[in-house]
Design a protein around this motif. Structure first.
Motif, PDB file in Angstrom:
ATOM      1  N   LYS A   1     -45.668 -39.457  33.025  1.00 16.42           N
ATOM      2  CA  LYS A   1     -44.562 -40.415  33.037  1.00 16.42           C
ATOM      3  C   LYS A   1     -43.223 -39.681  33.071  1.00 16.42           C
ATOM      4  N   ASN A   2     -43.132 -38.640  32.240  1.00 16.85           N
ATOM      5  CA  ASN A   2     -41.893 -37.856  32.191  1.00 16.85           C
ATOM      6  C   ASN A   2     -41.622 -37.209  33.539  1.00 16.85           C
ATOM      7  N   ARG A   3     -42.723 -36.669  34.162  1.00 21.92           N
ATOM      8  CA  ARG A   3     -42.554 -35.986  35.441  1.00 21.92           C
ATOM      9  C   ARG A   3     -42.074 -36.954  36.510  1.00 21.92           C
ATOM     10  N   LYS A   4     -42.540 -38.197  36.463  1.00 23.96           N
ATOM     11  CA  LYS A   4     -42.124 -39.173  37.456  1.00 23.96           C
ATOM     12  C   LYS A   4     -40.612 -39.418  37.360  1.00 23.96           C
ATOM     13  N   LEU A   5     -40.115 -39.502  36.121  1.00 25.97           N
ATOM     14  CA  LEU A   5     -38.671 -39.673  35.940  1.00 25.97           C
ATOM     15  C   LEU A   5     -37.912 -38.438  36.410  1.00 25.97           C
ATOM     16  N   LEU A   6     -38.460 -37.260  36.028  1.00 26.76           N
ATOM     17  CA  LEU A   6     -37.780 -36.027  36.396  1.00 26.76           C
ATOM     18  C   LEU A   6     -37.769 -35.823  37.908  1.00 26.76           C
ATOM     19  N   ASP A   7     -38.899 -36.212  38.592  1.00 28.40           N
ATOM     20  CA  ASP A   7     -38.954 -36.064  40.043  1.00 28.40           C
ATOM     21  C   ASP A   7     -37.844 -36.864  40.708  1.00 28.40           C
ATOM     22  N   SER A   8     -37.575 -38.043  40.153  1.00 28.31           N
ATOM     23  CA  SER A   8     -36.509 -38.874  40.706  1.00 28.31           C
ATOM     24  C   SER A   8     -35.167 -38.167  40.587  1.00 28.31           C
ATOM     25  N   ILE A   9     -34.980 -37.455  39.475  1.00 29.91           N
ATOM     26  CA  ILE A   9     -33.715 -36.719  39.267  1.00 29.91           C
ATOM     27  C   ILE A   9     -33.650 -35.507  40.189  1.00 29.91           C
ATOM     28  N   VAL A  10     -34.795 -34.747  40.245  1.00 31.91           N
ATOM     29  CA  VAL A  10     -34.810 -33.519  41.038  1.00 31.91           C
ATOM     30  C   VAL A  10     -34.500 -33.800  42.503  1.00 31.91           C
ATOM     31  N   GLU A  11     -34.959 -34.962  43.004  1.00 32.85           N
ATOM     32  CA  GLU A  11     -34.713 -35.286  44.404  1.00 32.85           C
ATOM     33  C   GLU A  11     -33.223 -35.390  44.722  1.00 32.85           C
ATOM     34  N   ASN A  12     -32.406 -35.671  43.700  1.00 29.84           N
ATOM     35  CA  ASN A  12     -30.971 -35.836  43.907  1.00 29.84           C
ATOM     36  C   ASN A  12     -30.172 -34.609  43.494  1.00 29.84           C
ATOM     37  N   ILE A  13     -30.846 -33.580  43.013  1.00 29.19           N
ATOM     38  CA  ILE A  13     -30.150 -32.343  42.667  1.00 29.19           C
ATOM     39  C   ILE A  13     -30.037 -31.485  43.914  1.00 29.19           C
ATOM     40  N   PRO A  14     -28.869 -30.987  44.240  1.00 29.19           N
ATOM     41  CA  PRO A  14     -28.692 -30.206  45.484  1.00 29.19           C
ATOM     42  C   PRO A  14     -29.242 -28.785  45.336  1.00 29.19           C
ATOM     43  N   THR A  15     -30.515 -28.667  45.032  1.00 31.09           N
ATOM     44  CA  THR A  15     -31.144 -27.350  44.908  1.00 31.09           C
ATOM     45  C   THR A  15     -31.540 -26.848  46.288  1.00 31.09           C
TER      46      THR A  15
ATOM     47  N   TRP B   1     -40.051 -48.718  35.127  1.00 30.97           N
ATOM     48  CA  TRP B   1     -41.105 -49.749  34.957  1.00 30.97           C
ATOM     49  C   TRP B   1     -42.381 -49.011  34.575  1.00 30.97           C
ATOM     50  N   ASN B   2     -42.876 -49.220  33.333  1.00 34.40           N
ATOM     51  CA  ASN B   2     -44.039 -48.416  32.907  1.00 34.40           C
ATOM     52  C   ASN B   2     -45.368 -49.080  33.286  1.00 34.40           C
ATOM     53  N   ASP B   3     -46.474 -48.391  32.958  1.00 36.71           N
ATOM     54  CA  ASP B   3     -47.809 -48.860  33.362  1.00 36.71           C
ATOM     55  C   ASP B   3     -48.167 -50.201  32.724  1.00 36.71           C
ATOM     56  N   GLU B   4     -47.760 -50.398  31.465  1.00 37.41           N
ATOM     57  CA  GLU B   4     -48.095 -51.652  30.798  1.00 37.41           C
ATOM     58  C   GLU B   4     -47.350 -52.812  31.432  1.00 37.41           C
ATOM     59  N   ALA B   5     -46.118 -52.567  31.907  1.00 36.31           N
ATOM     60  CA  ALA B   5     -45.382 -53.605  32.616  1.00 36.31           C
ATOM     61  C   ALA B   5     -46.094 -53.979  33.910  1.00 36.31           C
ATOM     62  N   GLU B   6     -46.659 -52.969  34.576  1.00 36.83           N
ATOM     63  CA  GLU B   6     -47.425 -53.233  35.801  1.00 36.83           C
ATOM     64  C   GLU B   6     -48.639 -54.093  35.493  1.00 36.83           C
TER      65      GLU B   6
ATOM     66  N   PHE C   1     -47.237 -57.866  34.429  1.00 36.09           N
ATOM     67  CA  PHE C   1     -46.554 -58.674  35.442  1.00 36.09           C
ATOM     68  C   PHE C   1     -47.156 -58.532  36.841  1.00 36.09           C
ATOM     69  N   GLY C   2     -48.002 -57.520  37.070  1.00 37.76           N
ATOM     70  CA  GLY C   2     -48.686 -57.409  38.353  1.00 37.76           C
ATOM     71  C   GLY C   2     -47.949 -56.613  39.404  1.00 37.76           C
ATOM     72  N   TYR C   3     -46.671 -56.243  39.178  1.00 36.52           N
ATOM     73  CA  TYR C   3     -45.912 -55.449  40.145  1.00 36.52           C
ATOM     74  C   TYR C   3     -46.103 -53.963  39.850  1.00 36.52           C
ATOM     75  N   SER C   4     -46.291 -53.149  40.913  1.00 33.60           N
ATOM     76  CA  SER C   4     -46.291 -51.701  40.725  1.00 33.60           C
ATOM     77  C   SER C   4     -44.853 -51.224  40.595  1.00 33.60           C
ATOM     78  N   SER C   5     -44.695 -49.998  40.103  1.00 31.58           N
ATOM     79  CA  SER C   5     -43.358 -49.444  39.934  1.00 31.58           C
ATOM     80  C   SER C   5     -42.630 -49.359  41.271  1.00 31.58           C
ATOM     81  N   ASP C   6     -43.353 -48.959  42.333  1.00 29.82           N
ATOM     82  CA  ASP C   6     -42.718 -48.838  43.651  1.00 29.82           C
ATOM     83  C   ASP C   6     -42.220 -50.184  44.159  1.00 29.82           C
TER      84      ASP C   6
END
Length: 871
Positions: A280-294, A435-440, A443-448
């Motif tokens: 879960k943490n990695r998913k959040l971090l991946d979203s951040i890393v994609e916007n870092i100008p590395t 949106w975490n796994d329990e929310a999925e 409510f039936g919606y995936s995070s994507d």
């Protein structure tokens, strides 16, 4: 090594038993062995080999693994011999697969030889086998030393026992008893800590008594499979739960000596939980890393030319990537900068490890900037560095990235604190960003699907106006307008259905922005449980809901459903409340509603029972489920109702379809197999024809000095078999009468000096190819000999073949006669030196038959062959 060279050992008096079912191969191998001074005894079957060992002194056995259809093979023969005789056995085989090697390893350690390895390999293998056998004899004298080793082994076992008790994993040892029981035999202290069992009080208990859900989780089948097959069972995260124990476990089960099974296990519940949280943490971090100008770049190690650059490099330098690929730093940077970059690249490559360059000054389209760079070599196929990977970032922006990462970690800690419920994180304007796994699940919606949408998406439309009013109030009063109270409200699932949830809300700030975290708890099960508890006092819902089939109860007069069990909910895809009040016909597809009404009316007749095997129920999502219905009319509280039991027969339908499909595939595979076998026979026939052509060409070039016609006829004997197989209806058997007719026709037509009258009284008989070839080779030898030496030129030549069955003796009598000159009295059939008679004798022995020769006034050959060999 020739017969005159020095051997590794004294071969005088050494007798070798050669076990080979192919007569010609046995003749060739026996001749080679005798050239080296060995006495050779042959056997064409495993049974004969066993009798030979019992009757004669044998020093070594060369054993063919494949001894023909319907006989014991070489490995089983060796096992039976070794039960009573200590002899070195070398296996002969045409197969080099690992399975063949493994097959003989457990029988003897004297090895195996591929049949096409050559004379040198065979003789060296025999020499080594004799030496190894002699060495094993000497080892028996070391018995006392071995006893000392056994004592040391016992001490080692004691040490192993101490180690087992000290290992940080749980260990249970079970005793297997027929037919499929596993009883606890021992356990180490760690197993008590992990499971809470007391080993001493649990010893002797069966697996199912210790672990109540062993069957349900598949553990029992897995453990029995590991014991019975000898293959270790492994699982990394099996979840097990009963009244005493719950969690994820890493398990290894393996067979032990003495019908015992060892099971090593660890509780990895916390580890798996940590891994989930990390994902879960990695998913959040991946979203951040994609916007870092590395910046990421790759260079090849030889000339340090660029092979890969990411978009951040292109944007940072202001140089298109396609212009940089294939070039090095000197094409884009000043000499001094390029020299520095190259020096650091070489340091990383030569050092073979990560190199950190804390500060590099680089010229960009936006002026000079300082970057922080990491360079690491990437090994190529030869293990040497093939590429250099570089990761660089602008130091100025790194501080901002670290701050964003810290804020992300703070946000993540907030999520972790409430991870048991559905967690929805949004901006202050209610745009969903997490949106975490329990929310999925709730409510039936995936995070994507949901991230980027408004929170309004999960609010029923009838509450949208109220929701928007609250949103406007929040915008007016800011963070203070967010209430932290827990409230019960209605949400909307992806499928449009409503769901009652308990919600709590919290607002928080990060990076000068306000975010809102909503925590939802699904309270449907709690409400349903209370309702079920209340109704069970009247309707015995425990039994009703425990049924394996769906049960519906409808009013007999109106057809309105008044009750349904849990299986009915699963079958319909609807909660019980949504089923009750519907007409029974609404359960079925539209096209079947009228038929359903008629059947319901029929079943309302007192004592009427109806079963309908081909009926369908419509799920809420629209798919149809085939069911078998059994209905009856009953009375509840003076009210006539219809009880319908619906059994889902989907799997049965699938099984029937799968069986039909499997049969079709099997028929196709059989047709393909027959085609391939026919094609193989066709190719073998053509290849033999090519070999005959080469022989004829060679004979023609040699003139009259060498006669190769015998070899041509022997090959032709085999070629005709494959031609018959290719042209016939069967793929492994041929018509023996037609085969002999064509064979003799070809033989006699090739000798222009004689006309031979052929009389073939063989009745139609189907033979397998191996037996047909053996008999064909015998006829070939007799016929060609008659043509060359037997038929006088002054009278008519006649050749007769006959084959009939002797029912009393259970044999076939095969007679071959010709009108030629008497057979020479000087020829000794049993000890002949002529190749033709040797071939005939070996082939007759291979078929376990006998041969008699009447020499005068005309040659008559009579073969008696066991019926079991022919059929």
């Amino acid at each position: 090594m020739s017969g005159n060279e020095q051997k590794h050992f004294d071969i005088n008096g050494k007798t070798i038993l050669l076990v080979e079912d192919e007569a010609l191969i046995a003749m060739d191998e026996a001749m080679i062995l005798r050239q080296y001074g060995y006495t050779v005894v042959t056997a064409s079957s495993g049974e004969k080999a066993i009798r030979t060992v019992q009757e004669k002194v044998i020093d070594l056995i060369l054993m063919d693994i494949d001894l023909g259809r319907g006989r014991i093979d070489g490995t089983k023969t060796a096992q039976r011999i070794l039960q009573e005789h200590n002899l070195p056995i070398i296996f002969l085989t045409s197969h080099s697969e690992k399975e063949t090697v493994d097959k003989v390893k457990g029988i003897t350690r004297y090895g195996y030889v591929l049949k096409n390895s050559g004379e040198f390999v065979l003789m060296e293998s025999i020499s080594m086998a004799f030496e190894l056998f002699e060495a094993n004899r000497k080892m028996e004298a070391e018995y006392q030393e071995r006893r000392q080793a056994e004592t040391a082994l016992k001490e080692s076992l004691q040490m192993s026992d101490n180690i087992v008790h000290a290992i940080p994993s749980g260990l249970f040892i079970y005793q297997f008893r027929e037919p499929d029981k596993l009883y606890l035999l021992a356990g180490n202290p760690e197993s008590e800590r992990i499971t809470g069992l007391t080993v001493q009080s649990s010893i002797g208990k069966e697996l199912n008594d210790l672990w109540l859900n062993a069957n349900a989780t598949g553990l029992r089948d897995a453990f029995l499979g590991a014991f019975l097959t000898g293959k270790t069972f492994k699982t990394e995260d099996l979840y097990y739960e009963d009244a005493r124990l719950a969690g994820a476990f890493r398990i290894r089960a393996f067979k032990m000596p003495g019908d015992q099974l060892g099971v090593i296990f660890d509780n990895v519940t916390e580890l798996k939980k940590a891994e989930r949280e990390l994902r879960k943490n990695r998913k959040l971090l991946d979203s951040i890393v994609e916007n870092i100008p590395t910046m990421v770049f790759v260079k090849e190690s030889k000339n340090l030319t660029f092979t890969l650059l990411n978009k951040a490099v292109e944007s940072f330098l202001g140089i298109p990537r396609n212009e940089m690929i294939g070039k090095n730093d000197y094409s884009f940077f000043p000499q001094e900068e390029a020299d520095f970059f190259t020096q650091k690249d070489r340091e990383a490559l030569d050092g073979g490890r990560l190199l950190v360059v804390p500060e590099e000054e680089i010229k960009t389209a936006y002026g000079k900037r300082k970057i922080y760079t990491k360079k690491v070599p990437i090994p190529g196929d030869n293990g040497e560095p093939g590429y250099l990977l570089g990761i660089a970032e602008d130091i100025t922006k790194r501080l901002k990235a670290e701050k964003e990462l810290q804020e992300s970690e703070e946000k993540f800690r907030s999520v972790v604190q409430m991870a048991r419920d559905a967690i929805v994180v949004s901006t202050f304007d209610d745009i969903i960003i997490f949106w975490n796994d329990e929310a999925e699940r709730i409510f039936g919606y995936s995070s994507d699907e949901i991230v980027g949408e408004r929170v309004e998406t999960i609010v029923p439309e009838r509450f949208h106006e109220h929701y928007r009013t609250n949103l406007l109030r929040r915008r007016e009063f800011g963070r203070d307008a967010v209430s932290a109270d827990i409230s019960e409200l209605c949400g909307r699932r992806k499928d449009g259905s409503d769901i009652t949830v308990e919600r709590s809300v919290a607002a928080w700030e990060a990076n000068d922005q306000v975010f809102v975290t909503r925590v939802y708890r699904d309270i449907r099960q709690r409400r349903q449980a209370l309702q079920a508890l209340y109704e069970s006092e009247k309707k015995y819902y425990t039994l009703f809901n425990a049924a394996n089939d769906a049960i519906f109860i409808a009013d007999a007069e109106t057809g309105i459903i008044i009750d349904a069990n849990k299986k009915a909910e699963e079958l319909m895809g609807r909660p019980r409340q949504d089923i009750i009040g519907r007409h029974q016909s609404e359960m079925h597809p539209k096209e079947q509603e009228e038929y359903a009404r008629a059947l319901f009316k029929t079943s309302c007749t007192p004592k009427k029972r109806m079963i309908h095997k081909e009926f369908e129920v419509m799920h809420k999502d629209g798919h149809h489920t085939p069911v078998e219905i059994c209905s009856s009319i009953i009375t509840i509280e003076n009210r006539s109702v219809i009880q319908g039991i619906f059994r889902d027969i989907t799997e049965r339908k699938k099984s029937e379809d799968a069986l039909r499909k499997s049969n079709e595939e099997l028929e196709g595979a059989l047709r393909e197999r027959e085609f391939l076998l026919r094609e193989t026979n066709h190719r073998v026939k053509n290849n033999l024809a090519m070999i005959n052509a080469f022989i004829r060409l060679k004979g023609s070039s040699l003139g009259n000095s060498v006669d190769l016609s015998d070899l041509e006829h022997r090959i032709n004997t085999i070629q005709i078999v494959h031609e018959k197989l290719y042209m016939g209806n069967e793929i492994s058997r041929i018509d023996f009468r037609l085969y002999i007719q064509e064979l003799l026709k070809n033989i006699f037509s090739s000798f222009s000096g004689h006309y031979v009258k052929l009389t073939n009284t063989i009745r139609t008989l189907s033979l397998d190819t191996k037996t047909a070839v053996s008999l064909g080779l015998i006829i070939n030898e007799i016929a060609t000999n008659a043509i060359k030496h037997g038929f006088p030129s002054d009278r008519e030549a006649e050749f007769t073949v006959d084959m009939h069955r002797d029912k009393q003796r259970e044999t076939y009598i095969f007679t071959i006669a010709n009108s030629g000159c008497p057979f020479p009295e000087s020829v000794d059939q049993a000890n002949t030196k002529t190749l033709g008679l040797q071939i005939i004798n070996m082939l007759v022995e291979q078929m376990e038959g006998t041969i008699e020769i009447k020499k005068k006034p005309h040659p008559v050959f009579t073969l008696r062959i066991p019926e079991s060999t022919i059929t």
